[in-house]
Motif scaffolding. Structure first.
Motif, PDB file in Angstrom:
ATOM      1  N   LEU A 191       0.831  -1.202   0.000  1.00  0.00           N
ATOM      2  CA  LEU A 191       0.000   0.000   0.000  1.00  0.00           C
ATOM      3  C   LEU A 191       0.867   1.255   0.000  1.00  0.00           C
ATOM      4  O   LEU A 191       0.556   2.242  -0.680  1.00  0.00           O
ATOM      5  CB  LEU A 191      -0.920  -0.006   1.224  1.00  0.00           C
TER       6      LEU A 191
ATOM      7  N   GLU B 196      -1.824  -2.385  -5.466  1.00  0.00           N
ATOM      8  CA  GLU B 196      -3.055  -1.772  -4.959  1.00  0.00           C
ATOM      9  C   GLU B 196      -4.018  -2.826  -4.427  1.00  0.00           C
ATOM     10  O   GLU B 196      -4.676  -2.621  -3.397  1.00  0.00           O
ATOM     11  CB  GLU B 196      -3.722  -0.960  -6.070  1.00  0.00           C
TER      12      GLU B 196
ATOM     13  N   LEU C 223      -4.279   9.444   1.276  1.00  0.00           N
ATOM     14  CA  LEU C 223      -3.342   8.356   1.529  1.00  0.00           C
ATOM     15  C   LEU C 223      -1.891   8.788   1.346  1.00  0.00           C
ATOM     16  O   LEU C 223      -1.014   8.433   2.142  1.00  0.00           O
ATOM     17  CB  LEU C 223      -3.663   7.168   0.621  1.00  0.00           C
ATOM     18  N   PHE C 224      -1.608   9.567   0.305  1.00  0.00           N
ATOM     19  CA  PHE C 224      -0.251  10.049   0.062  1.00  0.00           C
ATOM     20  C   PHE C 224       0.243  10.856   1.251  1.00  0.00           C
ATOM     21  O   PHE C 224       1.393  10.712   1.700  1.00  0.00           O
ATOM     22  CB  PHE C 224      -0.234  10.890  -1.211  1.00  0.00           C
TER      23      PHE C 224
ATOM     24  N   SER D 136       0.692   3.888  -3.094  1.00  0.00           N
ATOM     25  CA  SER D 136       0.114   5.195  -2.816  1.00  0.00           C
ATOM     26  C   SER D 136       1.048   6.342  -3.179  1.00  0.00           C
ATOM     27  O   SER D 136       0.607   7.486  -3.327  1.00  0.00           O
ATOM     28  CB  SER D 136      -0.267   5.301  -1.335  1.00  0.00           C
TER      29      SER D 136
ATOM     30  N   PRO E 157      -9.635   8.664  -0.383  1.00  0.00           N
ATOM     31  CA  PRO E 157      -8.388   8.103  -0.942  1.00  0.00           C
ATOM     32  C   PRO E 157      -7.301   9.136  -1.207  1.00  0.00           C
ATOM     33  O   PRO E 157      -6.116   8.808  -1.179  1.00  0.00           O
ATOM     34  CB  PRO E 157      -8.859   7.462  -2.259  1.00  0.00           C
TER      35      PRO E 157
END
Length: 305
Positions: free
Chosen positions: A49, A192, A127-128, A53, A124
């Motif tokens: 993940l 992913e 996430l970064f 990401s 989403p």
């Protein structure tokens, strides 16, 4: 995001925690199963993940995000460390207990709880930011964190723990991002897909870990509640007040405050057991702060944002 939406998002995660709790309590998940699931989570799912990401285009905006988020995260850890040392000078506790309290104050559960909560509450696109906030966590939890728990115990700190899969994945993801090396489409899709298992696995592990704690010791004492109040309310509110005049990126500010508002890191129990300090005290902190965050996180998100 309105209050009801946030409550539903957090409550959904607690359904997963309850599933892990019930499965462990009724013997459907054994100790070795919890260890295996946790190992898969930390060694496979979470690193996948992390790398996936960070496959985002490099722009002036994303480079600015990297710099600002790392500064915010490091600043938080330095401030929390200083506050923890100062507070524990006046806290009635043994030297071993003070180390556990300091660990609980400094390290939030910003990976196991942080990623699923951020996805549920902020979506989403957060996430970064979450991965960036957690890069210093990997460096510090096995260095500063171990020192807090085991200082004065020569020969206990194994430098090999620095090479955890999570840290390696975070560095690899940053390198790929900085050099704009794009993974082949099947690799990216595979990462992913593997990473999508992180949320249910993480919540199940948290629930299964809580199920192993002795019920008669879960309530804790006033020191646990003081630590929890600082961890869940005082620190995130202070972070919001300090950062909001300087941070114009609404998502960066939201992620930073949300990560700081997470409950006590589950690592506190594992590392307390590893280094022979009070694991029950750490377990109380994890349990109480995890339960209370069901109320504090929605309130903070609605009141502050």
């Amino acid at each position: 995001m309105d209050f009801i939406t946030v409550v539903i998002a957090i409550a959904t995660l607690f359904v997963l925690i309850a599933a892990g709790f019930g499965a462990r309590k009724y013997g459907l998940v054994k100790d070795n199963h919890v260890h295996l699931i946790s190992h898969i989570l930390v060694s496979v799912s979470l690193p996948a993940l992390t790398i996936a990401s960070m496959q985002v285009p490099e722009t002036a905006q994303t480079m600015g995000i990297v710099d600002r988020m790392l500064v915010v995260a490091v600043g938080y850890y330095l401030a929390a460390f200083a506050i923890g040392l100062l507070l524990c000078r006046f806290l009635p506790a043994t030297s071993e207990e003070k180390g556990v309290f300091q660990f609980m104050l400094v390290f939030p559960n910003s990976m196991f709880m942080g990623i699923p909560v951020a996805l549920a509450v902020l979506g989403p696109s957060s996430l970064f930011y979450v991965i960036l906030f957690n890069v210093p966590f990997y460096f510090l939890v096995f260095t500063l964190g171990v020192w807090l728990l085991a200082r004065g115990r020569p020969g206990k700190i194994d430098l090999k723990v620095l090479l955890s899969p999570g840290l390696v994945a975070a560095i690899a993801g940053l390198v790929l991002f900085l050099f704009q090396l794009n993974l082949p489409s099947p690799v990216q899709s595979g990462l992913e897909l593997i990473g999508s298992a992180t949320t249910p696995l993480a919540m199940i592990v948290v629930g299964a870990m809580l199920a192993t704690l002795p019920l008669h010791r879960l309530a804790g004492d006033w020191r646990i509640y003081l630590t929890t109040a600082l961890r869940l309310i005082v620190f995130p509110v202070a972070a919001f007040l300090i950062l909001s005049p300087f941070v114009s990126d609404h998502l960066l500010l939201g992620v930073a405050v949300l990560m700081i508002a997470m409950p006590v890191a589950a690592n506190s129990v594992l590392l307390s057991e590893e280094y022979g300090v009070d694991a029950t005290l750490a377990s109380q902190g994890v349990f109480i702060s995890t339960v209370l965050c069901l109320a504090t996180i929605p309130l903070l998100e609605v009141l502050l944002f």
